[in-house]
Design a protein around this motif. Structure first.
Motif, short mmCIF file in Angstrom:
data_model
loop_
_atom_site.label_atom_id
_atom_site.label_comp_id
_atom_site.label_asym_id
_atom_site.label_seq_id
_atom_site.Cartn_x
_atom_site.Cartn_y
_atom_site.Cartn_z
N PHE A 245 -25.04 -54.68 -41.89
CA PHE A 245 -25.13 -55.33 -40.57
C PHE A 245 -24.05 -54.83 -39.60
N LYS A 246 -23.07 -54.09 -40.10
CA LYS A 246 -22.05 -53.51 -39.22
C LYS A 246 -22.53 -52.22 -38.58
N ARG A 247 -23.70 -51.77 -38.97
CA ARG A 247 -24.25 -50.51 -38.47
C ARG A 247 -25.29 -50.81 -37.39
N LYS A 248 -24.92 -50.55 -36.14
CA LYS A 248 -25.76 -50.96 -35.01
C LYS A 248 -27.11 -50.25 -35.00
N HIS A 249 -27.14 -48.98 -35.42
CA HIS A 249 -28.41 -48.28 -35.41
C HIS A 249 -29.39 -48.92 -36.39
N PHE A 250 -28.86 -49.56 -37.44
CA PHE A 250 -29.72 -50.29 -38.37
C PHE A 250 -30.21 -51.59 -37.74
N ASN A 251 -29.32 -52.34 -37.12
CA ASN A 251 -29.70 -53.62 -36.49
C ASN A 251 -30.75 -53.42 -35.40
N PHE A 252 -30.54 -52.43 -34.56
CA PHE A 252 -31.53 -52.13 -33.51
C PHE A 252 -32.85 -51.68 -34.14
N GLY A 253 -32.75 -50.94 -35.24
CA GLY A 253 -33.94 -50.48 -35.94
C GLY A 253 -34.73 -51.61 -36.57
N LEU A 254 -34.01 -52.63 -37.02
CA LEU A 254 -34.65 -53.80 -37.62
C LEU A 254 -35.55 -54.49 -36.60
N LEU A 255 -35.03 -54.65 -35.37
CA LEU A 255 -35.83 -55.27 -34.31
C LEU A 255 -36.97 -54.34 -33.90
N ALA A 256 -36.69 -53.04 -33.84
CA ALA A 256 -37.74 -52.08 -33.47
C ALA A 256 -38.90 -52.13 -34.47
N GLN A 257 -38.57 -52.24 -35.76
CA GLN A 257 -39.61 -52.30 -36.78
C GLN A 257 -40.43 -53.59 -36.65
N PHE A 258 -39.75 -54.70 -36.38
CA PHE A 258 -40.42 -55.99 -36.19
C PHE A 258 -41.42 -55.91 -35.04
N LEU A 259 -40.99 -55.38 -33.91
CA LEU A 259 -41.85 -55.31 -32.72
C LEU A 259 -42.96 -54.29 -32.89
N TYR A 260 -42.64 -53.16 -33.53
CA TYR A 260 -43.68 -52.15 -33.74
C TYR A 260 -44.79 -52.67 -34.65
N ILE A 261 -44.43 -53.27 -35.77
CA ILE A 261 -45.43 -53.80 -36.71
C ILE A 261 -46.25 -54.90 -36.04
N ALA A 262 -45.61 -55.72 -35.20
CA ALA A 262 -46.34 -56.75 -34.45
C ALA A 262 -47.47 -56.11 -33.65
N ASN A 263 -47.18 -54.97 -33.03
CA ASN A 263 -48.19 -54.27 -32.22
C ASN A 263 -49.23 -53.57 -33.07
N GLN A 264 -48.80 -52.90 -34.14
CA GLN A 264 -49.74 -52.17 -34.97
C GLN A 264 -50.79 -53.10 -35.59
N VAL A 265 -50.32 -54.20 -36.14
CA VAL A 265 -51.23 -55.15 -36.79
C VAL A 265 -52.17 -55.78 -35.77
#
Length: 414
Positions: free
Chosen positions: A232-252
């Protein structure tokens, strides 16, 4: 060393088969969405609960599955997932016998728990099955077989499920009962067949040696003293977590209401034809990965992600205004440009993570698939009141964030 190389090749083949397996399941689930509307008298909003059960399972199972993979091995985690997958498929039998929507929700929940377990282990395993430099290439190559499975799902569903006359088109009670019986029988046949294949692959995993640790990649050769929570100290991971959430929301959501959108914007288009167009969209999805993966040898995956997601913002706006054949073309194009998003976000978000953080990070990224459980219910409600054009327009801001992550958020490290 030669023997180890052979084991790695076997591991790649077996793990790639898993990508194909959950691709078939995903391709079928969106057809089942429309199928239940036709035969079980439910609305688009209610049919969204199928995605809630299916993708909500990912959120619940990801951490337990990650714990199993971390405590024991990727192999044990994969076998655990295959067992749940097979059980879920077999639970379709009582659900079809009673034609009960709630039993279907439970069966698909268990089935998806199995697939969520597989994704928790298979995605990070494929990322680490070699050097970090080619991680995006490797996982996108494996995900191409996932696209093949997704393409076959709607073809099977369109031919066996949606080709059967809708209940409202039947002239008598006897015809309604006959149509329901035929439909449920075909659903049962398909999922029992999938269960048999899953069990065979489970046996293959049990009988073969799957390399782990330093046998997989040189990244493991140095002792890792990092704490998993440090991810969680790695910002590129945290931003990626939200990106994955929003992308999957759209794909599904894009898949769940694909046939509904075509029906609204193309007169006289039958659901069976809509399913075939959906299979074409999934061919575009697969081709997007096949054609884009080689580019990642020359262009960074995150840059391609940024451009593809920005194009999808434009396509969502176009879908609001489009009608007729052009609406079909635009919707299919949407799938082409979504193609590389999930594996690329996964690879970029876990890039440069120590081994101890990769498994937790992988579990959390699989948990983010819960976006696919939430958005279809919201989009189904929008569709019921305002039409599917508005539903697809609502996807544009989510794609915009994913585009930002590709261009900027993925480069913000710690």
């Amino acid at each position: 060393m030669l023997n180890n190389s052979k084991n790695i090749k076997i591991a790649i083949i077996l793990v790639t088969s898993l990508f194909f397996l959950w691709g078939v399941s995903y391709g079928l689930i969106d057809v089942m969405n429309k199928n239940f509307q036709n035969h079980l008298h439910i609305t688009q909003h209610e049919s969204g609960f199928l995605q809630l059960a299916y993708f909500g399972a990912y959120f619940i199972i990801a951490l337990p599955a990650g714990y199993i993979a971390n405590k024991y091995s990727y192999k044990i985690g994969i076998i655990f997932g295959l067992i749940l997958y097979a059980i879920g498929c077999l639970l379709i039998i009582p659900a079809t016998n009673l034609a009960n929507f709630y039993l279907f929700l439970f069966a698909f929940f268990i089935l998806a728990c199995g697939i969520g377990s597989l994704e928790t282990s298979a995605n990070p395993y494929m990322v680490k099955l070699g050097d970090e430099k080619n991680a995006s290439f490797r996982i996108n190559a494996a995900q191409s077989f996932n696209g093949l499975g997704q393409f076959l799902g709607p073809i099977i569903g369109g031919a066996l499920f949606l080709s059967i006359t809708k209940q409202e088109e039947c002239a008598s009670k006897e015809q309604i009962e006959a149509a329901l019986l035929a439909n449920m029988g075909n659903v049962q046949l398909v999922y029992v067949g999938i269960a048999a294949i899953v069990i065979l692959i489970l046996i293959a995993f049990a009988l073969n040696k799957i390399p782990e640790g330093s046998a997989v990649s040189s990244d493991y050769e140095q002792k890792d003293t990092s704490k998993p929570i440090g991810v969680f100290k790695r910002k590129h991971f945290n931003f990626g977590l939200l990106a994955q959430f929003l992308y999957i929301a759209n794909q599904v959501s894009a898949g769940a209401f694909f046939i509904n959108y075509l029906s609204e914007h193309n007169e006289n288009l039958k659901d069976e034809q809509g399913a075939y167009y959906f299979s074409i969209a999934l061919i575009a999805f697969m081709l997007g990965r096949i054609l884009s993966t080689p580019l990642m040898k020359k262009i960074k995956g995150e840059t391609i992600l940024g451009w593809y997601s920005f194009i999808n913002v434009i396509l969502c706006v176009c879908l609001y205004f489009a009608s007729g054949f052009i609406s079909i073309v635009i919707l299919i194009a949407l799938f082409f440009f979504m193609s590389i998003s999930f594996p690329t976000i996964f690879a970029v978000a876990t890039k440069n993570l120590p081994f101890n953080q990769v498994k937790l990070g992988g579990s959390l990224l699989v948990m983010s698939i819960v976006g696919g459980a939430i958005m279809p219910i919201i989009m189904g409600l929008i569709n019921d009141y305002f039409g599917t054009s508005m539903g697809y327009l609502a996807m544009a801001p989510l794609f915009l964030y994913v585009s930002w992550y590709g261009f900027f958020g993925s480069k913000i490290k710690a």
